[in-house]
Design an enzyme around this catalytic site. Structure first.
Site, short mmCIF file in Angstrom:
data_model
loop_
_atom_site.label_atom_id
_atom_site.label_comp_id
_atom_site.label_asym_id
_atom_site.label_seq_id
_atom_site.Cartn_x
_atom_site.Cartn_y
_atom_site.Cartn_z
N GLY A 75 -0.20 -1.16 -1.60
CA GLY A 75 0.40 -1.97 -2.57
C GLY A 75 -0.57 -2.95 -3.12
O GLY A 75 -0.42 -3.27 -4.26
N THR A 76 -1.51 -3.43 -2.36
CA THR A 76 -2.51 -4.30 -2.71
C THR A 76 -3.35 -3.73 -3.79
O THR A 76 -3.42 -4.50 -4.77
CB THR A 76 -3.40 -4.96 -1.59
OG1 THR A 76 -2.57 -5.43 -0.81
CG2 THR A 76 -4.48 -6.00 -1.90
N GLN A 82 8.63 -4.10 -1.57
CA GLN A 82 9.53 -4.32 -0.69
C GLN A 82 10.70 -4.06 -1.18
O GLN A 82 11.81 -3.75 -0.23
CB GLN A 82 9.51 -5.91 -0.51
CG GLN A 82 8.52 -6.58 0.21
CD GLN A 82 8.40 -6.16 1.66
OE1 GLN A 82 9.40 -5.54 2.19
NE2 GLN A 82 7.40 -6.38 2.34
N SER A 93 4.35 1.14 -1.73
CA SER A 93 3.29 1.31 -0.60
C SER A 93 4.17 2.27 0.49
O SER A 93 5.25 1.75 0.77
CB SER A 93 3.23 -0.07 -0.20
OG SER A 93 2.38 0.21 1.18
N ALA A 94 3.20 3.01 0.91
CA ALA A 94 3.90 3.82 1.91
C ALA A 94 4.37 3.12 3.42
O ALA A 94 5.27 3.39 3.79
CB ALA A 94 2.85 4.89 2.49
N HIS A 95 3.57 2.29 3.83
CA HIS A 95 3.97 1.74 5.00
C HIS A 95 5.22 0.93 5.07
O HIS A 95 5.61 0.39 6.38
CB HIS A 95 2.64 1.21 5.67
CG HIS A 95 2.29 -0.23 5.17
ND1 HIS A 95 2.51 -1.33 5.96
CD2 HIS A 95 1.78 -0.71 4.14
CE1 HIS A 95 2.33 -2.44 5.25
NE2 HIS A 95 1.51 -2.05 4.41
N THR A 129 -12.89 10.13 -3.15
CA THR A 129 -12.01 11.43 -2.65
C THR A 129 -10.54 11.04 -1.99
O THR A 129 -10.42 10.04 -1.38
CB THR A 129 -12.85 11.89 -1.34
OG1 THR A 129 -14.14 12.35 -1.95
CG2 THR A 129 -12.20 13.25 -0.71
N CYS A 170 -2.90 -17.95 7.49
CA CYS A 170 -3.80 -18.62 8.10
C CYS A 170 -5.03 -18.82 6.98
O CYS A 170 -5.53 -17.61 6.53
CB CYS A 170 -4.30 -17.76 9.25
SG CYS A 170 -5.20 -18.65 10.30
#
Ligand SMILES: Cc1ncc(COP(=O)(O)O)c(C=O)c1O
Length: 386
Positions: free
Chosen positions: A70-71, A178, A198-200, A236, A325
Site C-alpha cells: 500500500g505504501t 483499509q 494491499s495484500a496483507h 523482478t 513513535c
C-alpha cells in the site's frame, strides 16, 4: 487463550493463500520476464493474479499495476502524479487523517517546493467537503483521500471528492487499503483515477499491493530499472507475493465473505456493548454508522493507551493505539487530534479491529480480561495523583 484484535495492522494469512503461493517459493522460481517455460510459468501466475485483482475491483487487468504494498502504491499515485504534472500544477490536497504513506509523501513534496493543503475533518473524522472545495484549484495536480480510515474506520465521501477534484482538472487518488474486502471498492463508480490496495490487510502476504490506474492517466515512475509493469514499476516481480495478493482478492468474492462481514459486525457490536457496560464513560472515536464494520476505536478517559496496550499484551490480547513513535517520543494519533480530541484523550485511545478468523471465544476472553485491567489501572492512576 489469546485474542488477536489488530486486523487493521495486519491479518493472518488465509491457508488457501499460502497453498497457492507455496509452489512459487519452491520449484516454480522462474523469472516472470524469462522467455523459457520456467519463466512463462511465473508470467502466467502474475497475469492470473492481475485478472483476479481487476475482477474484484470491476476493472480491466491492464489497469492494475503491482507494487510492494500500500505504501508504494500511495507514493506512486501521489508523487508520480505531481512529478508528471509539475510544469502545470504544483499543489496537492490531502485529508488531515491520511495514512503516513500519503501524509509523509505530501510533506516530502512540500519541502521540494510544492504547496500542500491538509484538509480538515469534522468531529467524526469525515473530511470537510466545503474545505476540500475551497482548497482545490486549477493549480491542484492530485487530491488524495482514503476510503476507510485505518484508526477509526470512518468512511470518506470519495465520490464527492472525485467530482470536486475533476471540476478543477485535478486527479483523485483513493487509498482503499483499509476498505478493500470490507466495503465495495469500485474505482469507476467512485470516479477515482488511482486506487491503492494491499495484500496483507485481506489475509494475503506482506509486501504485495496494487495500484489501479485509470486508462490514459500519466504518472512518473519512482524507480528506474527494467521494463517490468509497463516500465512504471521496474524490478523482478515478487511472484509469490503477487500470487498471494491475487488469491486473497479472489477469496473476497466468495459468497462466504458476506456472512463473514455480518459475523464480524456482530462480534464487533458484542465487544463494543460489553466494554460500554463495564466502562460507561468510554468514548467512541469515529462515526456510529458509516464506518468499517470491523473497527472500534475507544478512548478510556483517565488512562494511558500505551499502558493499557501493554497490560492487554500480558494477557495475550493484541490491539493498537494510533500513536506514532517519532524521534524517541510517543506522539498521540494525528487522526484523533484532527478530530478535535485533546492530547490527553487521544493518548487514552485504543483501536480494536476484527476480521476473518476472529472468534466468539476471543471476544468473550477480551471482555473478561479488559474490565479488571481498566479498573486496576484507574485505581493506580488515582493513587498516583494523591
Ligand atoms: C490506510 C492505509 N494506507 C496505506 C497503508 C500501507 O500499506 P502497506 O502496509 O501495504 O505498505 C496502510 C497500512 O497500515 C493503511 O492502513
Amino acid at each position: 487463550m489469546e485474542a488477536y484484535l489488530d486486523y487493521n495492522a495486519t491479518t493472518p494469512l488465509d491457508p488457501r493463500v499460502l497453498e497457492e503461493m507455496r509452489p512459487y517459493l519452491e520449484g516454480r522460481y522462474g523469472n516472470a520476464s524469462s522467455f523459457h517455460r520456467k519463466g512463462q510459468e511465473s508470467r502466467h501466475a502474475v497475469e492470473l493474479a492481475r485478472e483476479r485483482v481487476a475482477a474484484r475491483l470491476g476493472v480491466e487487468p491492464g489497469d492494475i499495476l503491482f507494487t510492494s504494498g500500500g505504501t508504494e502504491a500511495d507514493n506512486l499515485a501521489v508523487r508520480g502524479t505531481v512529478m508528471a504534472r509539475l510544469l502545470q500544477r504544483r499543489h496537492l490536497a490531502v485529508s488531515a487523517v491520511e495514512h503516513q504513506a500519503v501524509l509523509h509523501t505530501a510533506a516530502h513534496l512540500e519541502k521540494r517546493g510544492c504547496r500542500v493543503s491538509y484538509v480538515p475533518v469534522d468531529s467524526q473524522g469525515i473530511v470537510r467537503l466545503d474545505e476540500l472545495t475551497k482548497a482545490v484549484s486549477e493549480e491542484t495536480a492530485v487530491v488524495s483521500l482514503m476510503h476507510a480510515n485505518n484508526e477509526t474506520g470512518a468512511i470518506q465521501p470519495v465520490g464527492e471528492a472525485a467530482r470536486i477534484a475533476h471540476a478543477k482538472g485535478a486527479l483523485l487518488h483513493v487509498d482503499a487499503v483499509q476498505s478493500f474486502g470490507k466495503l465495495p471498492v469500485d474505482p469507476e463508480a467512485i470516479g477515482a483515477d488511482f486506487v491503492a490496495v494491499s495484500a496483507h490487510k485481506i489475509c494475503g502476504p506482506k509486501g504485495a499491493g496494487a495500484l489501479y490506474i485509470r486508462k490514459g492517466v500519466k504518472l512518473e515512475s519512482l524507480l528506474h530499472g527494467g521494463h517490468q509493469e509497463k516500465n512504471i514499476r521496474p524490478g523482478t516481480e515478487n511472484v509469490a507475493g503477487i500470487v498471494g495478493l491475487g488469491k486473497a482478492a479472489e477469496l473476497l468474492g466468495e459468497p462466504e465473505r458476506e456472512e463473514e462481514r455480518t459475523r464480524v459486525l456482530r462480534l464487533r457490536e458484542r465487544l463494543e456493548e460489553g466494554i460500554r457496560k463495564a466502562v460507561p464513560d468510554v468514548r467512541l472515536n469515529g462515526p456510529v454508522s458509516g464506518r468499517a464494520r470491523n473497527t472500534l476505536n475507544l478512548a478510556f478517559p483517565g488512562l494511558d493507551g500505551e499502558t493499557l496496550l501493554m497490560n492487554l499484551d500480558f494477557k495475550n490480547i493484541y490491539v493498537s493505539t494510533g500513536s506514532a513513535c517519532t524521534a524517541g517520543s510517543v506522539e498521540p494519533s494525528h487522526v484523533l487530534l484532527a478530530m478535535g480530541l485533546s492530547e490527553k484523550l487521544a493518548r487514552a485511545a485504543i483501536r480494536f479491529s476484527l476480521g476473518r478468523f476472529t472468534t466468539e471465544e476471543e471476544i468473550e476472553y477480551a471482555l473478561r480480561e479488559i474490565p479488571p485491567i481498566i479498573e486496576r489501572l484507574r485505581k493506580a492512576a488515582t493513587e498516583d495523583k494523591k
